[in-house]
Structures are given as C-alpha cells and as structure tokens.
Scaffold this active site. Structure first.
Site, PDB file in Angstrom:
ATOM      1  N   LYS A   1      42.327   8.854  49.343  1.00  0.00           N
ATOM      2  CA  LYS A   1      42.861  10.057  49.997  1.00  0.00           C
ATOM      3  C   LYS A   1      43.464   9.741  51.364  1.00  0.00           C
ATOM      4  O   LYS A   1      44.431  10.348  51.786  1.00  0.00           O
ATOM      5  CB  LYS A   1      41.692  11.025  50.101  1.00  0.00           C
ATOM      6  CG  LYS A   1      41.867  12.212  50.911  1.00  0.00           C
ATOM      7  CD  LYS A   1      40.834  13.238  50.493  1.00  0.00           C
ATOM      8  CE  LYS A   1      39.998  13.719  51.628  1.00  0.00           C
ATOM      9  NZ  LYS A   1      39.109  14.804  51.271  1.00  0.00           N
TER      10      LYS A   1
ATOM     11  N   SER B   1      22.139   3.896  47.548  1.00  0.00           N
ATOM     12  CA  SER B   1      23.436   4.520  47.215  1.00  0.00           C
ATOM     13  C   SER B   1      24.523   3.483  46.970  1.00  0.00           C
ATOM     14  O   SER B   1      25.296   3.611  46.010  1.00  0.00           O
ATOM     15  CB  SER B   1      23.867   5.501  48.293  1.00  0.00           C
ATOM     16  OG  SER B   1      23.794   4.895  49.544  1.00  0.00           O
TER      17      SER B   1
ATOM     18  N   GLN C   1      25.657   1.589  56.877  1.00  0.00           N
ATOM     19  CA  GLN C   1      25.122   0.581  57.817  1.00  0.00           C
ATOM     20  C   GLN C   1      23.996  -0.227  57.199  1.00  0.00           C
ATOM     21  O   GLN C   1      24.068  -1.433  57.016  1.00  0.00           O
ATOM     22  CB  GLN C   1      24.592   1.280  59.070  1.00  0.00           C
ATOM     23  CG  GLN C   1      25.632   1.974  59.888  1.00  0.00           C
ATOM     24  CD  GLN C   1      25.034   2.689  61.088  1.00  0.00           C
ATOM     25  OE1 GLN C   1      23.822   2.655  61.325  1.00  0.00           O
ATOM     26  NE2 GLN C   1      25.879   3.341  61.856  1.00  0.00           N
ATOM     27  N   GLY C   2      22.897   0.491  56.890  1.00  0.00           N
ATOM     28  CA  GLY C   2      21.596  -0.134  56.617  1.00  0.00           C
ATOM     29  C   GLY C   2      21.655  -1.239  55.603  1.00  0.00           C
ATOM     30  O   GLY C   2      21.259  -2.379  55.851  1.00  0.00           O
ATOM     31  N   GLY C   3      22.189  -0.923  54.405  1.00  0.00           N
ATOM     32  CA  GLY C   3      22.272  -1.982  53.433  1.00  0.00           C
ATOM     33  C   GLY C   3      22.234  -1.543  52.000  1.00  0.00           C
ATOM     34  O   GLY C   3      22.506  -0.386  51.676  1.00  0.00           O
TER      35      GLY C   3
ATOM     36  N   HIS D   1      23.740  13.875  55.189  1.00  0.00           N
ATOM     37  CA  HIS D   1      24.032  12.454  55.004  1.00  0.00           C
ATOM     38  C   HIS D   1      24.426  12.110  53.576  1.00  0.00           C
ATOM     39  O   HIS D   1      25.301  11.273  53.369  1.00  0.00           O
ATOM     40  CB  HIS D   1      22.782  11.663  55.399  1.00  0.00           C
ATOM     41  CG  HIS D   1      22.931  10.180  55.327  1.00  0.00           C
ATOM     42  ND1 HIS D   1      23.860   9.494  56.073  1.00  0.00           N
ATOM     43  CD2 HIS D   1      22.264   9.240  54.603  1.00  0.00           C
ATOM     44  CE1 HIS D   1      23.759   8.187  55.815  1.00  0.00           C
ATOM     45  NE2 HIS D   1      22.811   8.008  54.916  1.00  0.00           N
TER      46      HIS D   1
ATOM     47  N   GLU E   1      28.625   8.712  44.700  1.00  0.00           N
ATOM     48  CA  GLU E   1      28.071   9.956  45.259  1.00  0.00           C
ATOM     49  C   GLU E   1      28.644  11.204  44.593  1.00  0.00           C
ATOM     50  O   GLU E   1      28.016  12.264  44.612  1.00  0.00           O
ATOM     51  CB  GLU E   1      28.304   9.984  46.780  1.00  0.00           C
ATOM     52  CG  GLU E   1      27.423  10.985  47.493  1.00  0.00           C
ATOM     53  CD  GLU E   1      27.549  10.915  49.007  1.00  0.00           C
ATOM     54  OE1 GLU E   1      28.168   9.954  49.524  1.00  0.00           O
ATOM     55  OE2 GLU E   1      27.028  11.836  49.675  1.00  0.00           O
TER      56      GLU E   1
ATOM     57  N   ARG F   1      12.819  10.521  54.075  1.00  0.00           N
ATOM     58  CA  ARG F   1      13.736  11.149  55.035  1.00  0.00           C
ATOM     59  C   ARG F   1      13.528  12.654  55.189  1.00  0.00           C
ATOM     60  O   ARG F   1      13.671  13.195  56.285  1.00  0.00           O
ATOM     61  CB  ARG F   1      15.181  10.892  54.601  1.00  0.00           C
ATOM     62  CG  ARG F   1      15.581   9.489  54.872  1.00  0.00           C
ATOM     63  CD  ARG F   1      17.002   9.212  54.464  1.00  0.00           C
ATOM     64  NE  ARG F   1      17.241   7.797  54.710  1.00  0.00           N
ATOM     65  CZ  ARG F   1      18.338   7.154  54.387  1.00  0.00           C
ATOM     66  NH1 ARG F   1      19.323   7.793  53.801  1.00  0.00           N
ATOM     67  NH2 ARG F   1      18.470   5.881  54.649  1.00  0.00           N
TER      68      ARG F   1
ATOM     69  N   GLU G   1      13.283  -0.353  54.993  1.00  0.00           N
ATOM     70  CA  GLU G   1      13.654   1.032  55.321  1.00  0.00           C
ATOM     71  C   GLU G   1      12.594   1.974  54.765  1.00  0.00           C
ATOM     72  O   GLU G   1      11.691   1.544  54.037  1.00  0.00           O
ATOM     73  CB  GLU G   1      15.058   1.369  54.787  1.00  0.00           C
ATOM     74  CG  GLU G   1      16.145   0.704  55.627  1.00  0.00           C
ATOM     75  CD  GLU G   1      17.559   0.985  55.166  1.00  0.00           C
ATOM     76  OE1 GLU G   1      17.757   1.779  54.230  1.00  0.00           O
ATOM     77  OE2 GLU G   1      18.477   0.373  55.747  1.00  0.00           O
TER      78      GLU G   1
ATOM     79  N   THR H   1      31.600   4.408  51.937  1.00  0.00           N
ATOM     80  CA  THR H   1      31.119   3.026  51.803  1.00  0.00           C
ATOM     81  C   THR H   1      31.365   2.240  53.088  1.00  0.00           C
ATOM     82  O   THR H   1      30.506   1.491  53.560  1.00  0.00           O
ATOM     83  CB  THR H   1      31.862   2.321  50.633  1.00  0.00           C
ATOM     84  OG1 THR H   1      31.568   3.016  49.435  1.00  0.00           O
ATOM     85  CG2 THR H   1      31.434   0.863  50.501  1.00  0.00           C
TER      86      THR H   1
ATOM     87  N   HIS I   1      19.829  12.901  57.055  1.00  0.00           N
ATOM     88  CA  HIS I   1      19.332  11.669  57.685  1.00  0.00           C
ATOM     89  C   HIS I   1      18.678  12.057  59.001  1.00  0.00           C
ATOM     90  O   HIS I   1      19.248  12.818  59.779  1.00  0.00           O
ATOM     91  CB  HIS I   1      20.499  10.702  57.933  1.00  0.00           C
ATOM     92  CG  HIS I   1      20.059   9.303  58.197  1.00  0.00           C
ATOM     93  ND1 HIS I   1      19.416   8.936  59.363  1.00  0.00           N
ATOM     94  CD2 HIS I   1      20.155   8.170  57.460  1.00  0.00           C
ATOM     95  CE1 HIS I   1      19.141   7.639  59.310  1.00  0.00           C
ATOM     96  NE2 HIS I   1      19.581   7.154  58.164  1.00  0.00           N
TER      97      HIS I   1
HETATM   98  C1  SIN Z   1      20.917   3.911  56.988  1.00  0.00           C
HETATM   99  O1  SIN Z   1      21.377   2.852  57.373  1.00  0.00           O
HETATM  100  O2  SIN Z   1      19.964   4.480  57.495  1.00  0.00           O
HETATM  101  C2  SIN Z   1      21.578   4.575  55.825  1.00  0.00           C
HETATM  102  C3  SIN Z   1      21.260   3.879  54.593  1.00  0.00           C
HETATM  103  C4  SIN Z   1      21.282   4.844  53.476  1.00  0.00           C
HETATM  104  O3  SIN Z   1      21.617   6.003  53.650  1.00  0.00           O
HETATM  105  O4  SIN Z   1      20.906   4.436  52.378  1.00  0.00           O
END
Ligand code: SIN
Length: 522
Positions: free
Chosen positions: A37, A380, A49-51, A340, A364, A277, A115, A45, A231
């Site tokens: 888009k 995700s 961040q987290g992984g 989130h 998603e 969460r 996490e 994507t 989140h």
């Molecule tokens: C995060 O880095 O906290 C997000 C990771 C996620 O939403 O799976």
C-alpha cells in the site's frame, strides 16, 4: 508506467513477512504480483522489535512452546494450528538464515531472549531490537532473485473482484492514482491488522484493517475480532508517537513502577513484569485509576541494569528515546498500553484458505486460531512465516482457476490525501474505540460504540480517495470488533468485560464468526 499488470497468476496484498514468504512459494508456479500500500518498509513486520519465537535452543522443547502458546491463548487456541506453528517454525527459520537473515549470536550460537509468558529463553532477535526489519530485508532480497515476483509499491487495494462466488481479482488505486483491475487465479490477503482503530497504537499508519474489511464486504467469514492485544509498554509522551518499548526490555529485567515509584507487578501476578500482556496492561490501567496524583504516570525502569548492555541490546530503543530527551540507562520512561495486535481476522483453515473460493489469508489479517484469545509474544512473525509459506503452497493448486480476462469493473476512486471531514471521522472512530472498546469494556459502552458507528455509516459510504477507503475500512473493522465484543458475554484473554468478569466456558469456549449481519459462536 504501471508496475502492476492487469493480469497475474497470483495477487498478494501486503508485503510483510506473510506476503513475501507466500510469494517465494508461489514464484515456482506462476507470475506473482505483490501489492504494497505504501513503501515495502511500511509494513508492521518492519517495525517488529522483540523477535521471533522458536524452540531452537538446547534447553527448549517444541512441546513447551506449544504449551506456552496454548496457555497464553486462554482456552481458545486451535491446537492443530498451534502444532503446525511450533513444529514447522524451526525449519522456516533455518530457511531464513540460509537466505541471509542475520540473527544475533552469542559467539557462534544463536542468542535467545526472554519475553512474557514464555517458560524458556526462545526469542531470536536481530540487530538487538530490529528483528522484523532484518527478516524483511532478507525476504525482500530473496524475492528480488525470483523473476516471477513483482513487488509494486503504493498500490492500494480497494475491493475484491468476485464472480460466480469466486474471488478472481482485485480492484486497486494504482501508484499514479488510476483505478485498475488485476485478475488472478487466487488472491492472498496479507495486509496486516487493525491497530489504527485506536487512538493509541504501536502500529504503523498502514494498519487500517483493509484486508479484513475487503473480505467481509465480499462475504467471507471473519473470526475472533473482539480479541485485540494491548501492548503494556508504549512510550507515553505528549506529541511523541506511541513508540513500542519491547517486552524484551522486561525480559532483560526492567521493572514497572507507579507514580509513587513502587514496583507493582508482583502483587498482580506470580510472573510479575513477565505476566501475559492482558494482565500487565490491565494492572497498569488500574494503577493509573487508583493513583492519587493529578496526572498519574506509570514508568518502565531500566536504571538498575548494565547501561552498556542496554545500549548494545536495544540500540534502536535507546536512540529513539534519546531523541525525546530520555536516556533510558539513567532515567525512567513514561509508558501506557497501546493497541498492538489483532488476534482475529479472516477465518482460515490450516492452509490459509478462507470461506470464499479463490481467497486466502495469512499473517495478522488472518485468524488461524493460533493465538486464541491472546497472542504469546513473538509468535506473530513466526505465524506470518509459517502460514505465509503454507498459503503459497496451497494457492499453487488454484493456477488456471477462475475467469482470467475481461471485466475491469467500475473505476475505483481517485488518489489524494484525505480531507478534513475524513480525518474527523477517523479521529472519532479512534477515540470511540479507545474509550468504549479498549482494554476494559462494559456492555453499555460497547452498545454505545456499535450505535455510534452505525450512525457514522453514511459518512463513509462512498469513498472517493485512498484515505476515504481507509476510513471506510476502519469503520467496518470497528463495527466487527465492537459487535463481536458485545456478543461475547464473558472475559477471556485480551477481551475483558467488567459486567462479565469471568470465563463462561459453557457458552463461549468457541470462536466468534461474523458474516454479513450475523455473529455466531462456533
Ligand atoms: C515486543 O517486542 O514487545 C513485541 C513483540 C511482539 O509483539 O510479539
């Protein structure tokens, strides 16, 4: 010149992890057009961040990842989908590594972070806190090596083209603003979630629920839209975006503190800051509510952690907060929860098929049931990867199906920015959703939201620009979330109602399924 041709074998809407991974599978069978888009780097994507979670470490087991995912989903995961996710995940990640994805390592071995709600360290990450960006870079590079794939940017998909009950193409507003029609044997929706429904969100601007809205209008089944994940830790500063502060920060030992500087999470859950969460988000809202301060705040505190480790493990978060004059190694970070992730979406089976022939969904935008009522952190990207590949493999069987030429359908719409009236509608929807269909819900608030959204319908009825289409899609998605939340008279996972504060397994250990005017539980 148009990037997108008027005919392809396969159309993929969305260029994030699910869309690009599907395209790689499809390229062996025919010509694939991937429609982004905006720029490719504008997908959710890219911001992840987290992984990405996978049972790859010596201390881990696939069965433990399966169990953690089921626990987080609060009774509503589809166990078969979860099995596929955790079993196929490691192989898909190996492929990503072969295609050049540089995950962080401890020496030569992959490094695994922790996490919330995970029983093991199993989160792979890249460049510290830029995992999604690195995966996207490698997948995009891979797609560029395959001549059958065209990735077209700034192509806005507005409507699915349905003939004789089969999806056989898509109407788009092209990069130059021209209405266009692309016919194809099959269409994949990999267009992301609905985060922009909410005033506070970690999602990029593109997350306006386009895929879900398009599929719903075409008559597809939509499932579990009441489950929106908030989140717990987004940066909360006036005039700053709700920048995500990765859960991996709490995985490294960061604390949550209330306005009185008390670390409050241990009193809410045995896993404290690493509780699921929904538990952490509700605890934060409760602390804000009971605070005696005038403008109460909640903080993320990293000041007790090794500053050099924080700077190298979270370089992007460190730099971004510094831009807002917060040195996270020495100062507390004001935070609030923000929308989130959309657990629900277009209902699919294990091979990403939807209820409409010719239409597939992954990532998603889809609801495979893998996340149930609440997604486990870092599942995700994994879902996009695993079910994107499955979608591509299944769609190959559709080659040659459906009408392939002819109808261009009515012209869609002009390009151009939204006008002030459109922006006012979007703002009203975002405020309404945040206040009435947010972290803590009530029956009366949900009814009001449904009613107000219905009143707004005429204002979004005839979209005439890209932004107006986004407003219409948000409106459709908002109604789906609010109506499903009203119908689910219980609390489960991310859906919490004060008027029904507990589970009701007898009636609601089922998925909501919305189609047309009806919502049923199946
Ligand atoms: C995060 O880095 O906290 C997000 C990771 C996620 O939403 O799976």
């Amino acid at each position: 010149m148009n990037c997108a041709p008027s005919e392809a074998d396969f159309v993929v809407i969305g260029a994030g992890v699910a869309g690009l991974r599907a395209a790689v599978e499809l390229a062996v069978a025919g010509r694939v057009v991937v429609l982004a888009k905006r720029e490719v780097t504008d997908s959710a994507t890219h911001y992840a961040q987290g992984g990405i979670a996978a049972a790859l470490s010596d201390e881990d087991e696939i069965g433990l990842h399966l169990q953690d995912t089921l626990n987080a989903g609060d009774g509503l995961c589809n166990p078969e989908s979860v099995k596929v996710l955790v079993e196929e995940g490691p192989e898909r990640i190996d492929e990503l590594i072969q295609w050049g994805t540089a995950f962080d390592r401890d020496g030569t071995k992959l490094a695994f972070g922790r996490e919330g709600a995970h029983s093991r360290n199993r989160i792979l990450h890249a460049h510290g806190d830029s995992t999604g960006r690195e995966i996207l870079r490698a997948l995009y590079a891979k797609s560029k090596t395959l001549a059958n794939i065209s990735v077209c940017e700034f192509e806005f998909s507005t409507r699915l083209h349905v003939e004789n009950g089969r999806v056989c193409g898509v109407h788009v507003i092209g990069a130059q603003g021209q209405p266009q029609h692309i016919s194809a044997s099959a269409v994949l929706l990999a267009s992301g979630g609905v985060g922009q429904l909410y005033r506070n969100t970690t999602n990029p601007g593109v997350a306006t629920g386009d895929g879900v809205a398009m599929a719903f209008r075409a008559g597809a089944e939509i499932s579990d839209m009441e489950f929106i994940q908030f989140h717990p830790t987004a940066l909360y500063l006036k005039k700053a975006p709700r920048f995500l502060l990765s859960e991996a920060l709490r995985g490294e030992g960061a604390y949550l503190r209330n306005g009185e500087m008390h670390r409050f999470m241990p009193k809410y859950h045995p896993m404290a800051e690493l509780a699921p969460r929904d538990v952490v988000s509700r605890a934060i809202m409760h602390e804000l509510e009971v605070s005696r301060m005038k403008d109460p705040l909640v903080y993320l505190d990293l000041t007790h952690l090794d500053p050099e480790h924080i700077k190298t493990r979270f370089p992007r978060i460190y730099r971004t907060c510094l831009e807002f004059n917060i040195d996270i190694t020495t100062e507390l970070i004001p935070i609030r929860p923000a929308a989130h992730y959309t657990m629900g979406g277009v209902r699919t089976g294990l091979d990403a098929r939807t209820s409409l022939p010719g239409l597939y969904a992954a990532g998603e935008a889809a609801c495979t049931g893998v996340h149930g009522a609440n997604r486990l952190a870092s599942n995700s990207l994994l879902e996009g990867l695993v079910f994107g590949a499955r979608a591509g493999i299944a769609m190959r069987e559709e080659l040659g199906q459906g009408p392939r030429q002819g109808s261009t359908g009515p012209g869609s719409a002009a390009s151009g920015p939204g006008d002030t009236a459109t922006e006012a509608v979007v703002g009203e929807i975002q405020d309404l959703m945040w206040q009435n269909v947010g972290i803590v819900r009530t029956g009366s608030g949900l009814k009001q939201a449904v009613q107000r959204l219905q009143e707004i319908t005429p204002k979004v009825a005839q979209p005439s620009s890209r932004r107006a289409w986004e407003a219409a899609n948000l409106h459709t998605a908002g109604l789906l979330v609010a109506r499903s939340a009203l119908a689910r008279e219980e609390s489960r996972g991310a859906h919490y109602r004060t008027d029904f504060p507990t589970h009701n397994d007898a009636k609601f250990l089922k998925h909501s399924v919305a189609q047309g005017e009806s919502i049923r539980f199946a």
